[in-house]
Design a protein around this motif. Structure first.
Motif, PDB file in Angstrom:
ATOM      1  N   UNK A  20     -61.261 -61.951 -52.135  1.00 43.66           N
ATOM      2  CA  UNK A  20     -62.467 -62.674 -52.538  1.00 43.66           C
ATOM      3  C   UNK A  20     -62.439 -64.102 -52.003  1.00 43.66           C
ATOM      4  N   UNK A  21     -61.279 -64.749 -52.067  1.00 44.79           N
ATOM      5  CA  UNK A  21     -61.146 -66.117 -51.567  1.00 44.79           C
ATOM      6  C   UNK A  21     -61.332 -66.161 -50.053  1.00 44.79           C
ATOM      7  N   UNK A  22     -60.774 -65.174 -49.353  1.00 45.40           N
ATOM      8  CA  UNK A  22     -60.900 -65.132 -47.890  1.00 45.40           C
ATOM      9  C   UNK A  22     -62.348 -64.895 -47.487  1.00 45.40           C
ATOM     10  N   UNK A  42     -70.377 -64.352 -50.043  1.00 43.01           N
ATOM     11  CA  UNK A  42     -69.075 -63.904 -49.558  1.00 43.01           C
ATOM     12  C   UNK A  42     -68.102 -63.683 -50.703  1.00 43.01           C
ATOM     13  N   UNK A  43     -68.148 -64.567 -51.701  1.00 41.87           N
ATOM     14  CA  UNK A  43     -67.244 -64.435 -52.841  1.00 41.87           C
ATOM     15  C   UNK A  43     -67.529 -63.156 -53.619  1.00 41.87           C
ATOM     16  N   UNK A  44     -68.822 -62.862 -53.822  1.00 39.25           N
ATOM     17  CA  UNK A  44     -69.201 -61.647 -54.553  1.00 39.25           C
ATOM     18  C   UNK A  44     -68.757 -60.400 -53.786  1.00 39.25           C
ATOM     19  N   UNK A  45     -68.949 -60.406 -52.454  1.00 37.50           N
ATOM     20  CA  UNK A  45     -68.513 -59.269 -51.650  1.00 37.50           C
ATOM     21  C   UNK A  45     -66.998 -59.116 -51.724  1.00 37.50           C
ATOM     22  N   UNK A  46     -66.288 -60.234 -51.703  1.00 41.37           N
ATOM     23  CA  UNK A  46     -64.835 -60.193 -51.821  1.00 41.37           C
ATOM     24  C   UNK A  46     -64.390 -59.619 -53.152  1.00 41.37           C
TER      25      UNK A  46
END
Length: 255
Positions: free
Chosen positions: A171-173, A188-192
């Motif tokens: 999530x962080x990446x 991006x965070x939600x997808x991670x």
């Protein structure tokens, strides 16, 4: 330190490098990174005498001034607020990077993605070290106790401190990759988070033969598990997802 002090530090750095010698300027977590036209014009010793400067070096076409976490942000902010032409130079950084060879560009791109999450990983590493010391048998025996005597609640809190970052690393990446490649970071965070969703079989448990946890088979032949600890998958998803978002935005704006 007052804002005026950061302005003074920033101005001294610009003066020593030479404003007309600066092609572009940006910063990372600890360093002010300056693309210069003529490296030979810069006197390293003079810059190292400036307050808060901890060192300098030249690498991959960039003159880098080490200021430290927290300080570099404030010095950079003071520089662009004091002289708005520096904001224009900052906007040219990506164009300058394109002129470098592909290997250097790739390494720098990866560095830009990971540098924003390094503080979290470093803090977790410190907690791991502290946990190792506190749970060491010799240390526990010195205090006349054993690991079994430590309350479960304390052990749980220690696990939270040491495991959370690595459990949610994808999530962080993804968040950092979206930020780097022009997408919306929170998307991006939600997808991670989806990559490590608790609804998916935990990758570590699937790999453990004694856990009896199996991957979910999609269409009867595609194994689906969580991506705990996966770096490459999160990086690729972050890159592709951000590009897809940018392309979608362009299409939506035309409708």
């Amino acid at each position: 330190m007052a804002d005026q002090d950061y302005k003074k530090i920033g101005q001294e750095i610009i003066d020593k490098i030479g404003k007309d010698n600066i092609q572009s300027i940006t910063h990372c977590a600890t360093r002010l990174r300056v693309e210069v036209y003529d490296r030979q014009r810069i006197d390293d010793d003079e810059i190292e005498k400036i307050d808060e400067v901890k060192g300098v070096f030249f690498n991959a076409g960039q003159y880098q001034v080490i200021l430290g976490t927290g300080i570099v942000d404030k010095v950079y902010k003071a520089i662009v607020e004091e002289d708005h032409t520096m904001e224009e130079k900052e906007a040219e950084v990506d164009k300058v990077k394109e002129e470098h060879n592909p290997i250097k560009k790739g390494v720098r791109t990866l560095a830009d993605v990971f540098v924003t999450i390094i503080p979290g990983i470093a803090a977790t590493g410190l907690f791991l070290g502290l946990q190792g010391v506190l749970l060491n048998e010799d240390v526990l025996s010195f205090f006349g106790t054993t690991q079994d005597a430590i309350p479960d609640a304390v052990m749980l809190l220690l696990d939270v401190l040491t495991d959370t970052v690595f459990s949610f690393l994808p999530a962080l990446i993804c968040w950092s990759a979206f930020k780097k490649f022009g997408g919306t970071p929170i998307v991006g965070f939600v997808i991670g988070l989806m990559l490590v969703s608790p609804l998916l079989p935990n990758a570590y448990e699937v790999a453990d033969a004694s856990s009896n946890v199996e991957a979910v088979m999609a269409f009867g032949f595609i194994p689906i598990t969580g991506y705990q600890g996966s770096v490459l998958t999160a990086l690729v998803i972050g890159y592709l997802g951000s590009k897809l978002e940018i392309a979608t935005r362009k299409v939506c704006h035309k409708l």
